[in-house]
Design a protein around this motif. Sequence first.
Motif, PDB file in Angstrom:
ATOM      1  N   MET A  69       0.822  -1.213   0.000  1.00 56.85           N
ATOM      2  CA  MET A  69       0.000   0.000   0.000  1.00 56.85           C
ATOM      3  C   MET A  69       0.853   1.258   0.000  1.00 56.85           C
ATOM      4  O   MET A  69       0.709   2.132  -0.860  1.00 56.85           O
ATOM      5  CB  MET A  69      -0.924  -0.018   1.217  1.00 56.85           C
ATOM      6  N   VAL A  70       1.747   1.363   0.969  1.00 51.35           N
ATOM      7  CA  VAL A  70       2.561   2.577   1.079  1.00 51.35           C
ATOM      8  C   VAL A  70       3.547   2.669  -0.075  1.00 51.35           C
ATOM      9  O   VAL A  70       3.778   3.759  -0.628  1.00 51.35           O
ATOM     10  CB  VAL A  70       3.291   2.606   2.438  1.00 51.35           C
ATOM     11  N   GLY A  71       4.136   1.539  -0.475  1.00 57.12           N
ATOM     12  CA  GLY A  71       5.053   1.565  -1.608  1.00 57.12           C
ATOM     13  C   GLY A  71       4.365   2.012  -2.883  1.00 57.12           C
ATOM     14  O   GLY A  71       4.912   2.813  -3.658  1.00 57.12           O
ATOM     15  N   LYS A  72       3.165   1.513  -3.120  1.00 54.75           N
ATOM     16  CA  LYS A  72       2.408   1.925  -4.301  1.00 54.75           C
ATOM     17  C   LYS A  72       2.102   3.420  -4.249  1.00 54.75           C
ATOM     18  O   LYS A  72       2.193   4.121  -5.265  1.00 54.75           O
ATOM     19  CB  LYS A  72       1.117   1.123  -4.389  1.00 54.75           C
ATOM     20  N   GLN A  73       1.722   3.930  -3.084  1.00 55.27           N
ATOM     21  CA  GLN A  73       1.403   5.352  -2.960  1.00 55.27           C
ATOM     22  C   GLN A  73       2.620   6.221  -3.249  1.00 55.27           C
ATOM     23  O   GLN A  73       2.517   7.236  -3.953  1.00 55.27           O
ATOM     24  CB  GLN A  73       0.864   5.633  -1.564  1.00 55.27           C
ATOM     25  N   ILE A  74       3.768   5.822  -2.723  1.00 55.43           N
ATOM     26  CA  ILE A  74       4.979   6.613  -2.942  1.00 55.43           C
ATOM     27  C   ILE A  74       5.354   6.617  -4.427  1.00 55.43           C
ATOM     28  O   ILE A  74       5.656   7.671  -5.010  1.00 55.43           O
ATOM     29  CB  ILE A  74       6.137   6.061  -2.090  1.00 55.43           C
ATOM     30  N   ILE A  75       5.314   5.440  -5.054  1.00 59.69           N
ATOM     31  CA  ILE A  75       5.664   5.351  -6.473  1.00 59.69           C
ATOM     32  C   ILE A  75       4.679   6.146  -7.318  1.00 59.69           C
ATOM     33  O   ILE A  75       5.072   6.878  -8.246  1.00 59.69           O
ATOM     34  CB  ILE A  75       5.718   3.878  -6.908  1.00 59.69           C
ATOM     35  N   ASN A  76       3.377   6.039  -7.019  1.00 61.03           N
ATOM     36  CA  ASN A  76       2.371   6.787  -7.785  1.00 61.03           C
ATOM     37  C   ASN A  76       2.553   8.291  -7.644  1.00 61.03           C
ATOM     38  O   ASN A  76       2.413   9.041  -8.620  1.00 61.03           O
ATOM     39  CB  ASN A  76       0.967   6.397  -7.327  1.00 61.03           C
ATOM     40  N   ASN A  77       2.852   8.747  -6.429  1.00 57.74           N
ATOM     41  CA  ASN A  77       3.042  10.182  -6.231  1.00 57.74           C
ATOM     42  C   ASN A  77       4.275  10.692  -6.969  1.00 57.74           C
ATOM     43  O   ASN A  77       4.257  11.803  -7.526  1.00 57.74           O
ATOM     44  CB  ASN A  77       3.156  10.496  -4.734  1.00 57.74           C
ATOM     45  N   ILE A  78       5.328   9.888  -6.978  1.00 58.67           N
ATOM     46  CA  ILE A  78       6.520  10.284  -7.735  1.00 58.67           C
ATOM     47  C   ILE A  78       6.191  10.363  -9.227  1.00 58.67           C
ATOM     48  O   ILE A  78       6.584  11.306  -9.926  1.00 58.67           O
ATOM     49  CB  ILE A  78       7.675   9.293  -7.472  1.00 58.67           C
ATOM     50  N   GLN A  79       5.441   9.365  -9.709  1.00 51.08           N
ATOM     51  CA  GLN A  79       5.052   9.372 -11.120  1.00 51.08           C
ATOM     52  C   GLN A  79       4.176  10.576 -11.445  1.00 51.08           C
ATOM     53  O   GLN A  79       4.363  11.235 -12.466  1.00 51.08           O
ATOM     54  CB  GLN A  79       4.306   8.082 -11.458  1.00 51.08           C
ATOM     55  N   GLU A  80       3.208  10.876 -10.577  1.00 48.78           N
ATOM     56  CA  GLU A  80       2.304  11.994 -10.844  1.00 48.78           C
ATOM     57  C   GLU A  80       3.038  13.328 -10.787  1.00 48.78           C
ATOM     58  O   GLU A  80       2.601  14.302 -11.407  1.00 48.78           O
ATOM     59  CB  GLU A  80       1.145  11.991  -9.839  1.00 48.78           C
ATOM     60  N   PHE A  81       4.121  13.386 -10.053  1.00 45.50           N
ATOM     61  CA  PHE A  81       4.889  14.629  -9.971  1.00 45.50           C
ATOM     62  C   PHE A  81       5.865  14.760 -11.132  1.00 45.50           C
ATOM     63  O   PHE A  81       6.010  15.844 -11.709  1.00 45.50           O
ATOM     64  CB  PHE A  81       5.647  14.679  -8.642  1.00 45.50           C
ATOM     65  N   VAL A  82       6.509  13.652 -11.504  1.00 47.65           N
ATOM     66  CA  VAL A  82       7.586  13.710 -12.489  1.00 47.65           C
ATOM     67  C   VAL A  82       7.068  13.570 -13.916  1.00 47.65           C
ATOM     68  O   VAL A  82       7.449  14.354 -14.800  1.00 47.65           O
ATOM     69  CB  VAL A  82       8.643  12.620 -12.185  1.00 47.65           C
ATOM     70  N   VAL A  83       6.198  12.579 -14.160  1.00 51.60           N
ATOM     71  CA  VAL A  83       5.794  12.260 -15.529  1.00 51.60           C
ATOM     72  C   VAL A  83       5.143  13.445 -16.234  1.00 51.60           C
ATOM     73  O   VAL A  83       5.505  13.762 -17.381  1.00 51.60           O
ATOM     74  CB  VAL A  83       4.880  11.020 -15.542  1.00 51.60           C
ATOM     75  N   PRO A  84       4.159  14.156 -15.623  1.00 54.18           N
ATOM     76  CA  PRO A  84       3.593  15.308 -16.343  1.00 54.18           C
ATOM     77  C   PRO A  84       4.618  16.377 -16.678  1.00 54.18           C
ATOM     78  O   PRO A  84       4.546  17.001 -17.740  1.00 54.18           O
ATOM     79  CB  PRO A  84       2.528  15.838 -15.367  1.00 54.18           C
ATOM     80  N   LYS A  85       5.571  16.605 -15.773  1.00 55.75           N
ATOM     81  CA  LYS A  85       6.587  17.619 -16.038  1.00 55.75           C
ATOM     82  C   LYS A  85       7.501  17.191 -17.187  1.00 55.75           C
ATOM     83  O   LYS A  85       7.886  18.019 -18.021  1.00 55.75           O
ATOM     84  CB  LYS A  85       7.400  17.882 -14.766  1.00 55.75           C
ATOM     85  N   VAL A  86       7.841  15.901 -17.242  1.00 53.28           N
ATOM     86  CA  VAL A  86       8.680  15.411 -18.344  1.00 53.28           C
ATOM     87  C   VAL A  86       7.918  15.508 -19.667  1.00 53.28           C
ATOM     88  O   VAL A  86       8.458  15.958 -20.687  1.00 53.28           O
ATOM     89  CB  VAL A  86       9.121  13.963 -18.071  1.00 53.28           C
ATOM     90  N   LYS A  87       6.647  15.112 -19.664  1.00 51.32           N
ATOM     91  CA  LYS A  87       5.836  15.205 -20.885  1.00 51.32           C
ATOM     92  C   LYS A  87       5.699  16.654 -21.340  1.00 51.32           C
ATOM     93  O   LYS A  87       5.804  16.959 -22.535  1.00 51.32           O
ATOM     94  CB  LYS A  87       4.455  14.600 -20.643  1.00 51.32           C
ATOM     95  N   ALA A  88       5.451  17.553 -20.371  1.00 53.73           N
ATOM     96  CA  ALA A  88       5.310  18.967 -20.721  1.00 53.73           C
ATOM     97  C   ALA A  88       6.622  19.523 -21.279  1.00 53.73           C
ATOM     98  O   ALA A  88       6.621  20.311 -22.237  1.00 53.73           O
ATOM     99  CB  ALA A  88       4.871  19.766 -19.493  1.00 53.73           C
ATOM    100  N   TRP A  89       7.750  19.098 -20.709  1.00 53.24           N
ATOM    101  CA  TRP A  89       9.047  19.573 -21.191  1.00 53.24           C
ATOM    102  C   TRP A  89       9.297  19.094 -22.614  1.00 53.24           C
ATOM    103  O   TRP A  89       9.758  19.865 -23.471  1.00 53.24           O
ATOM    104  CB  TRP A  89      10.157  19.076 -20.273  1.00 53.24           C
ATOM    105  N   LEU A  90       8.980  17.829 -22.898  1.00 52.86           N
ATOM    106  CA  LEU A  90       9.149  17.310 -24.244  1.00 52.86           C
ATOM    107  C   LEU A  90       8.221  18.014 -25.225  1.00 52.86           C
ATOM    108  O   LEU A  90       8.619  18.328 -26.362  1.00 52.86           O
ATOM    109  CB  LEU A  90       8.887  15.804 -24.253  1.00 52.86           C
ATOM    110  N   GLN A  91       6.990  18.280 -24.790  1.00 56.81           N
ATOM    111  CA  GLN A  91       6.038  18.966 -25.663  1.00 56.81           C
ATOM    112  C   GLN A  91       6.523  20.377 -25.992  1.00 56.81           C
ATOM    113  O   GLN A  91       6.492  20.816 -27.144  1.00 56.81           O
ATOM    114  CB  GLN A  91       4.671  19.014 -24.971  1.00 56.81           C
ATOM    115  N   LYS A  92       6.973  21.101 -24.968  1.00 60.15           N
ATOM    116  CA  LYS A  92       7.466  22.465 -25.197  1.00 60.15           C
ATOM    117  C   LYS A  92       8.704  22.458 -26.087  1.00 60.15           C
ATOM    118  O   LYS A  92       8.855  23.310 -26.964  1.00 60.15           O
ATOM    119  CB  LYS A  92       7.776  23.128 -23.860  1.00 60.15           C
ATOM    120  N   ARG A  93       9.575  21.498 -25.869  1.00 61.00           N
ATOM    121  CA  ARG A  93      10.794  21.424 -26.670  1.00 61.00           C
ATOM    122  C   ARG A  93      10.458  21.179 -28.139  1.00 61.00           C
ATOM    123  O   ARG A  93      11.042  21.806 -29.035  1.00 61.00           O
ATOM    124  CB  ARG A  93      11.682  20.304 -26.138  1.00 61.00           C
ATOM    125  N   GLN A  94       9.488  20.304 -28.385  1.00 60.74           N
ATOM    126  CA  GLN A  94       9.109  19.987 -29.753  1.00 60.74           C
ATOM    127  C   GLN A  94       8.483  21.201 -30.439  1.00 60.74           C
ATOM    128  O   GLN A  94       8.812  21.523 -31.585  1.00 60.74           O
ATOM    129  CB  GLN A  94       8.132  18.818 -29.756  1.00 60.74           C
TER     130      GLN A  94
END
Length: 903
Positions: A625-650
Amino acid sequence: MYSEGFGTDRDLLLDLGPVDQPDCYGSIENGSFMGTRYLDEDVDEDPIYIHGERGGTRASDPHCNFFRDGRTKIDFVLVWEVRNHSRRKRSARSRYQELGKEEQKSADSKETKHSRWRDKFVRNLQNTGLLLEKEETVSDRKTIHYLKLSAPWDVLVYYAEELCLRAPLQAQPNPDLNSSDQFLKNLWIPNIMSQSVPKKPVDYYTCAFRKSKMAKFLGCEDHDTYFTNTQRHRIVYEILARTAYGKRKRAEIGIDRLLNEGAYSAAFPLHEGPFEISTFEVDPEQLNSRQVIFQYWGRWSKWYKYQPLDHIREYFGEKIAIYFAWLGFYTAWLLPAAVMGTFVFISGIISMGTNTPAEEICSSGGSYHMCPLCEACSTWNISDICSMAKLGYLFDHPGTVFFSVFMSLWAVTFLEYWKRKNATLAHHWDCMDFQEEEERPRPEFAAMAPTMEQNPVTGVKEPYFPEKARLSRMLTGSMVIVVMLCVVMIFLVTVIMYRGIVSMMMYHTESIVLRTQAGNIANISSSMVNLALILLMGQVYTALAEQLTKWEMHRTQTQYEDAFTFKVFVFQFVNFYSSPFYVAFFKGRFVGYPGHYGKLFGMRNEDCGPGGCLIELAEQLFIIMVGKQIINNIQEFVVPKVKAWLQKRQIRAVRGSRISQEPKRWEEDYELIECEGLFEEYLEMVLQFGFITIFVAAFPLAPLFALLNNWVEIRLDAQKFVCEYRRPVAERAQDIGVWFNILEALSHLSVIVNAFLIAFTSDFLPRLLYQYKFDSNLHGYVNFTLAHAPPSYMDGNHTQCRYKSFRDDSGNYTLFYWELLAVRLGFIIAFEHVVFLILRAIDWIVPDVPESLALKIKRERYLAKQALADNQDAVLRQATFLQAACASGADQEVEEMELEEDI
């Protein structure tokens, strides 16, 4: 269709003058139109439609959401990208060399088809009365085109009536829907969670919009502000979804299918402006709507404040607002559950010294020689597990029974009060009586359906897929689901074998610590491996479920989403909960006894560790439970920013030399990532709800970890929607949909699971029965629970040893075992009946609609009836005339008048 004035509006859109820029793809001069022409011999060019005065000035603010005239609102933006003509000419030879002629011809044909679709789509949009204006960003490589759309007043009025939008009748004070705020005010306690948010939306009594009753609605004289931005977006999106771009018999209709086909890159309404503010000295009333919800909701410093739900609804629509309302309500209800769980856990720590069986184990010394844990192992002393015996009491004491009952009642009470809260919000946001109109076929369904059939509701021919073929595909998809569930079981067996191998390795070491802690080490490491497999399988299966659901050819988006939700939840339920279910109800049940051990693939079946199965279950729940929550929160914080950075760069690579210029609002929003919807958010929270209710007897701290996670989750989701997502189209909804049914099922399942967990996994009932029959202080309980190895085992060159079970010297179950089994079954029946009886009482006592809300609904219906009623005086005069005519025998006149009324 809508107004005679539309002809003049359309005249402003088109100026069929000649074009003098042969090397430019279109023109951005105001009031100009470029007709169809070709870049190559077989590539169609898109027409440019501009609305505005020729020679007009551009609005001074580059972030404004208006056409160049500074007055016409931008309601929607369509974006597509086209490779430049000169670039294609230079690379034509190399492309022909790399691709065959057939492949090149196919690529050019696709571009031509997309251009033709866009051309017809835009012309049809014009015919609906929409105003259009074109912008473009040009570089050496490609051109990004932005088509800005605006709905004039007559179009808004026409579709507002057709879509049954709600219109304001009478203003009223905006109600304070925070019951906790009212409670604290009554106690004269300062409420640090309260905050004053500027620009709070006004609340109205409303009714369905009618053009004929326009004068009776508030604010109808102001055409610019009468319809909210979200209502304008919804109307324009409806037009986009209905407009054809090809042949209707092929279902070539709507922007969604154009996006799927790749004719357009994006379609979105604009954000109200930037979310940042340049200085902290700005007057809050001067902030735009996006800045308000960011400053008072999206920032991390607002983690303890109430969510401005009315502002969220006004900006994003009811569907997203109801999700955040539910998430906030759920998080608030986690607070008492977390407090109670923490109290139960602390009480276990305090009462550890009163645990007589643990004290007997610690003081036993070498009195109890336990049977070997493996074939090559030697006997060991039970005093070696002293620390684990004490620690196991934290998760297995009488307080956990009370907490299980508390959480069962908490879950159902939470759902009952959510129904009340949901009804209040649905009325407050004018979506209580919302019924989804006859849905259009999904774009993928329309593209892949083999035939056309007449819709029995609308009478219009639509794409059709035979029901028998769909049922056959659904059955095949079910078989795939079963296969995937079997794969999950295989992974579970693999983890079990891994645990056995690690335990064997620990047993063969010379370290006493490793030998005694072998079970815990194996359990913790296997839980981490299991978590990795769970997350991996979840990603694989989600992609597989998406393809299966598309293959099943569901006609509407609602049917598609329900089928997809069912598939993913069933799989994720088994994926996440199979290992805890195994530990709770199967581990240690098939061990056997010395000389007759049960085996799996040549390995002895697992037994519970020294502290019992509940502590192992708690370890698994914590890691998963806690491991899944930590991994999901990291993904929700990092993945959108990486996608947005790639989109802006393109996109900025396309802008090239214009990078130094300040981007426009539509360019900035195109750099954001597309909104991914709410499915993953709901799924994460529903799985969490299962963890804190189903296995709460073994893990009383689960509500606390869920509470901490949700505080973070709300901020992460808020920042994604405000800062990183393109603005989604505002959708209406009156509840959380099928997720509520899943939550209800989980709450009822939790009662059954916790009853079995206490009865068969916990030592609560064995201790209770021993106290009743033998000793109330549990003296001698450890010796009573240890059986002697049978003589046949010692004949095989084994020494005398003990093992934990209620068996006699021959290996048969004792009378106490059968008495205990009867007590366990009786406890399950009593527990379930008492809890379910209380749950039904709560359901009966707590009405789904508050009394005050029922009164407001009656008041609103009365006002709507008054507003929409016809002229009562004319009706009265007509009735009087009919009565007089009938009295004088003028039957013919009466018949003629009635015939006219029928006509």
